[in-house]
Scaffold this motif. Sequence first.
Motif, PDB file in Angstrom:
ATOM      1  N   PRO A 165       0.835  -1.205   0.000  1.00 38.58           N
ATOM      2  CA  PRO A 165       0.000   0.000   0.000  1.00 38.58           C
ATOM      3  C   PRO A 165       0.865   1.249   0.000  1.00 38.58           C
ATOM      4  CG  PRO A 165       0.161  -0.872   2.218  1.00 38.58           C
ATOM      5  CD  PRO A 165       0.923  -1.828   1.330  1.00 38.58           C
ATOM      6  N   ALA A 166       0.220   2.413  -0.064  1.00 31.65           N
ATOM      7  CA  ALA A 166       0.958   3.681   0.029  1.00 31.65           C
ATOM      8  C   ALA A 166       1.650   3.755   1.385  1.00 31.65           C
ATOM      9  CB  ALA A 166       0.005   4.854  -0.157  1.00 31.65           C
ATOM     10  N   ALA A 167       2.918   4.108   1.381  1.00 32.18           N
ATOM     11  CA  ALA A 167       3.727   4.132   2.604  1.00 32.18           C
ATOM     12  C   ALA A 167       4.498   5.447   2.666  1.00 32.18           C
ATOM     13  CB  ALA A 167       4.693   2.946   2.599  1.00 32.18           C
ATOM     14  N   PRO A 168       5.134   5.759   3.807  1.00 31.53           N
ATOM     15  CA  PRO A 168       5.952   6.970   3.890  1.00 31.53           C
ATOM     16  C   PRO A 168       6.970   7.021   2.761  1.00 31.53           C
ATOM     17  CG  PRO A 168       5.680   6.019   6.069  1.00 31.53           C
ATOM     18  CD  PRO A 168       5.089   5.030   5.107  1.00 31.53           C
ATOM     19  N   ARG A 169       7.064   8.171   2.107  1.00 26.99           N
ATOM     20  CA  ARG A 169       7.918   8.297   0.924  1.00 26.99           C
ATOM     21  C   ARG A 169       9.132   9.148   1.268  1.00 26.99           C
ATOM     22  NH1 ARG A 169       6.209   6.583  -3.906  1.00 26.99           N
ATOM     23  NH2 ARG A 169       7.371   7.217  -5.745  1.00 26.99           N
ATOM     24  N   PRO A 170      10.346   8.683   0.933  1.00 26.83           N
ATOM     25  CA  PRO A 170      11.556   9.443   1.276  1.00 26.83           C
ATOM     26  C   PRO A 170      11.636  10.753   0.506  1.00 26.83           C
ATOM     27  CG  PRO A 170      12.072   7.148   0.748  1.00 26.83           C
ATOM     28  CD  PRO A 170      10.658   7.382   0.324  1.00 26.83           C
ATOM     29  N   ASP A 171      12.095  11.812   1.193  1.00 26.06           N
ATOM     30  CA  ASP A 171      12.324  13.081   0.519  1.00 26.06           C
ATOM     31  C   ASP A 171      13.711  13.077  -0.103  1.00 26.06           C
ATOM     32  OD1 ASP A 171      14.143  13.511   2.564  1.00 26.06           O
ATOM     33  OD2 ASP A 171      12.900  14.974   3.619  1.00 26.06           O
ATOM     34  N   VAL A 172      14.151  14.236  -0.581  1.00 23.62           N
ATOM     35  CA  VAL A 172      15.421  14.301  -1.302  1.00 23.62           C
ATOM     36  C   VAL A 172      16.605  13.952  -0.403  1.00 23.62           C
ATOM     37  CG1 VAL A 172      15.865  16.757  -0.878  1.00 23.62           C
ATOM     38  CG2 VAL A 172      16.656  15.709  -3.012  1.00 23.62           C
ATOM     39  N   ASP A 173      16.436  14.097   0.903  1.00 30.51           N
ATOM     40  CA  ASP A 173      17.506  13.755   1.848  1.00 30.51           C
ATOM     41  C   ASP A 173      17.406  12.323   2.366  1.00 30.51           C
ATOM     42  OD1 ASP A 173      18.647  16.347   1.751  1.00 30.51           O
ATOM     43  OD2 ASP A 173      17.091  17.065   3.126  1.00 30.51           O
ATOM     44  N   GLY A 174      16.379  11.596   1.893  1.00 31.20           N
ATOM     45  CA  GLY A 174      16.215  10.206   2.317  1.00 31.20           C
ATOM     46  C   GLY A 174      15.366  10.025   3.553  1.00 31.20           C
ATOM     47  N   SER A 175      14.776  11.106   4.078  1.00 32.56           N
ATOM     48  CA  SER A 175      13.934  11.004   5.272  1.00 32.56           C
ATOM     49  C   SER A 175      12.485  10.739   4.858  1.00 32.56           C
ATOM     50  CB  SER A 175      13.994  12.309   6.082  1.00 32.56           C
ATOM     51  OG  SER A 175      15.316  12.610   6.452  1.00 32.56           O
ATOM     52  N   PRO A 176      11.896   9.625   5.314  1.00 37.89           N
ATOM     53  CA  PRO A 176      10.511   9.332   4.930  1.00 37.89           C
ATOM     54  C   PRO A 176       9.537  10.356   5.529  1.00 37.89           C
ATOM     55  CG  PRO A 176      11.622   7.377   5.796  1.00 37.89           C
ATOM     56  CD  PRO A 176      12.487   8.556   6.122  1.00 37.89           C
ATOM     57  N   ARG A 177       8.595  10.805   4.724  1.00 36.08           N
ATOM     58  CA  ARG A 177       7.563  11.725   5.206  1.00 36.08           C
ATOM     59  C   ARG A 177       6.336  10.888   5.547  1.00 36.08           C
ATOM     60  NH1 ARG A 177       6.388  17.463   4.539  1.00 36.08           N
ATOM     61  NH2 ARG A 177       4.153  17.901   4.359  1.00 36.08           N
ATOM     62  N   ALA A 178       5.937  10.928   6.807  1.00 33.33           N
ATOM     63  CA  ALA A 178       4.822  10.098   7.285  1.00 33.33           C
ATOM     64  C   ALA A 178       3.555  10.389   6.489  1.00 33.33           C
ATOM     65  CB  ALA A 178       4.579  10.359   8.772  1.00 33.33           C
ATOM     66  N   VAL A 179       2.759   9.356   6.257  1.00 34.72           N
ATOM     67  CA  VAL A 179       1.546   9.535   5.452  1.00 34.72           C
ATOM     68  C   VAL A 179       0.553  10.476   6.131  1.00 34.72           C
ATOM     69  CG1 VAL A 179       1.721   7.356   4.204  1.00 34.72           C
ATOM     70  CG2 VAL A 179       0.522   7.419   6.395  1.00 34.72           C
ATOM     71  N   GLU A 180       0.621  10.613   7.461  1.00 27.92           N
ATOM     72  CA  GLU A 180      -0.328  11.499   8.148  1.00 27.92           C
ATOM     73  C   GLU A 180       0.179  12.945   8.217  1.00 27.92           C
ATOM     74  OE1 GLU A 180       2.227   9.828  11.551  1.00 27.92           O
ATOM     75  OE2 GLU A 180       1.398   9.140   9.642  1.00 27.92           O
ATOM     76  N   SER A 181       1.371  13.199   7.675  1.00 33.04           N
ATOM     77  CA  SER A 181       1.872  14.579   7.624  1.00 33.04           C
ATOM     78  C   SER A 181       0.955  15.414   6.741  1.00 33.04           C
ATOM     79  CB  SER A 181       3.290  14.593   7.044  1.00 33.04           C
ATOM     80  OG  SER A 181       4.172  13.852   7.860  1.00 33.04           O
ATOM     81  N   PRO A 182       1.048  16.750   6.849  1.00 32.54           N
ATOM     82  CA  PRO A 182       0.240  17.585   5.952  1.00 32.54           C
ATOM     83  C   PRO A 182       0.473  17.228   4.485  1.00 32.54           C
ATOM     84  CG  PRO A 182       1.214  18.922   7.685  1.00 32.54           C
ATOM     85  CD  PRO A 182       1.810  17.551   7.821  1.00 32.54           C
ATOM     86  N   PHE A 183      -0.457  17.606   3.654  1.00 32.94           N
ATOM     87  CA  PHE A 183      -0.430  17.209   2.256  1.00 32.94           C
ATOM     88  C   PHE A 183       0.920  17.490   1.594  1.00 32.94           C
ATOM     89  CE2 PHE A 183      -0.452  18.809  -2.095  1.00 32.94           C
ATOM     90  CZ  PHE A 183      -0.790  17.644  -2.768  1.00 32.94           C
ATOM     91  N   SER A 184       1.365  16.508   0.815  1.00 32.85           N
ATOM     92  CA  SER A 184       2.505  16.711  -0.087  1.00 32.85           C
ATOM     93  C   SER A 184       2.343  15.778  -1.274  1.00 32.85           C
ATOM     94  CB  SER A 184       3.843  16.430   0.621  1.00 32.85           C
ATOM     95  OG  SER A 184       3.975  15.049   0.901  1.00 32.85           O
ATOM     96  N   GLY A 185       3.007  16.108  -2.339  1.00 28.32           N
ATOM     97  CA  GLY A 185       2.966  15.274  -3.534  1.00 28.32           C
ATOM     98  C   GLY A 185       3.980  15.778  -4.532  1.00 28.32           C
ATOM     99  N   PHE A 186       4.110  15.074  -5.658  1.00 29.93           N
ATOM    100  CA  PHE A 186       5.016  15.549  -6.703  1.00 29.93           C
ATOM    101  C   PHE A 186       4.404  15.296  -8.073  1.00 29.93           C
ATOM    102  CE2 PHE A 186       6.294  11.152  -6.109  1.00 29.93           C
ATOM    103  CZ  PHE A 186       6.528  10.698  -7.403  1.00 29.93           C
ATOM    104  N   VAL A 187       4.812  16.122  -9.019  1.00 30.16           N
ATOM    105  CA  VAL A 187       4.309  16.037 -10.389  1.00 30.16           C
ATOM    106  C   VAL A 187       5.157  15.023 -11.151  1.00 30.16           C
ATOM    107  CG1 VAL A 187       3.876  17.326 -12.519  1.00 30.16           C
ATOM    108  CG2 VAL A 187       3.640  18.464 -10.293  1.00 30.16           C
ATOM    109  N   PHE A 188       4.518  13.994 -11.697  1.00 33.47           N
ATOM    110  CA  PHE A 188       5.270  13.016 -12.467  1.00 33.47           C
ATOM    111  C   PHE A 188       4.954  13.085 -13.955  1.00 33.47           C
ATOM    112  CE2 PHE A 188       1.402  10.743 -11.328  1.00 33.47           C
ATOM    113  CZ  PHE A 188       1.062  10.056 -12.493  1.00 33.47           C
TER     114      PHE A 188
END
Length: 537
Positions: free
Chosen positions: A283-306
């Motif tokens: 399933p959808a899981a915490p996704r690492p940012d550019v520094d490799g730190s996973p952003r928790a799924v319950e964090s405020p909204f984030s996404g990226f354009v693919f």
Amino acid sequence: MSQDVLSPARVNEIHKQAARRRTFAVISHPDAGKSTLTEALALHAKVIGTAGASSGKANRKETVSDWMQMEKDRGISISSAALQFSYRDTVINLLDTPGHADFSEDTYRVLAAVDCAVMLVDAAKGLETQTMKLFEVCKARNLPIITVINKWDRPGLDALALMDEITERTGLQPMPLTWAVGISGDFRGVWDLRNDRFARFQRNNAGANIALTEYFTPEEAAESQGNNWSDAVDEAGLVIESNLEFDVEAFHAGTATPILFSSAALNFGVKEILDALVDFAPPAAPRPDVDGSPRAVESPFSGFVFKVQAGMNKAHRDHVAFIRVCSGVFERGMVVTQTRTGKSFATKYAQQVFGREREVIDEAYPGDVVGLVNASSLRVGDSLFLEEAVEYPAIPLFAPEHFQVARSKDPSKFKQFRRGIEQLEHEGVIQVLRSDVRGDQAPVLAAVGPMQFEVVEDRMAHDFSAPMRLERLPYSIARISTADAMPTLANVPGAEVLLRSDGEYLALFNDVWALRRIEKNHPDLTLVPIGTHNPAK
């Protein structure tokens, strides 16, 4: 709604919704049946009524995931499509990808947005060139892979030989979930190993409807299928014995791959693929940012354009930015911030896209894909966030190998020509290189594969009413360079330096000998292979 302080109930809801998402792409060599499988999955989830004829895409009705005129004319997938539908209690986000090697960049972008891949293998051809290239991309991204042996209704290779090929060429251990009963070309049904039963298929309405399926116990199957059944049991047993029984952790770790057999054109074995995705795909899981730190799924909204795509709605001349939701809840109308520019904008026109069809979407959760209409400032790879800033890893550009100069056929339509080139560059359809010497009227188009030029020509003529002519350049190799190289290479035969829109200078060479000559004569020049450096911000 502010998302900086979420109630425990809201956090639980986000976790619950993220756990329901399965976001995956289908990868394959051209003509392995990828768009046919995409349509068959949608048919089994009861989100379309009938599939096209079973005689191949070139003779089908319009497939739901192919909407460009060139796709319909040629029977190939050029643009990726996003389809969302529900199956059982799960939300499926299926991202169709171009199969043709010339559109590898678009496929790579899609694979950056998914959590799993379905590798489609033609039973008659095994692991083909483009399949292996895409497999390597999945491996680099640590994407779990489900392997589907397709077209088992046609004469093909031996099942055990296919398993050996998968093991030897991918390093993945095959773990059968279903096994074909009957040799390729005589597809009786599958042994469903999980439920230990025989699923017998019968074609329904020439393959346009869900196949009629009957289930039998092993004893009943042995009696009705004879040697076909005993051979299937023996073969699957050999694979399990030499590899391992199904292990979901090995699948998620990327060391093993579930195996299923199907005929997507006849809708045989498709339900089993959907069930495997629901039951085993991550399933959808915490996704690492550019520094490799996973952003928790319950964090405020984030996404990226693919992906950015224009021309999907001819009536409105719009373009859509496809966003993978990574954390929090997307709510239509929210004001988000673009990491690259620091600018904010309101997401007023948010839609869920199903092929060419659309509907307004009010909420989306981690794993979902949202289409933002007319968000003209967005670029492929852009990160978006609410409240807590985040930047996700950039999606790299591929090294172009084909180069052509573009010029407007009609000088009076130069404005349309320039706008069209900028839009196609914006979408990532083509890389555009410029220089003061060539001027703005003759940009150089750089492509991974030559068919990209055909798409550009078609789009320029039909979407922007700016027909153009192309002139092939002799270059075949590109290297990242610097502005300092421009005067040095200005008068060197077989070389040229141009500026790409992302701020990178590309040095172009006719061939490897020209490159080596320059490296020898000018050792201080920066000439870095594309893909081995950090792209310019």
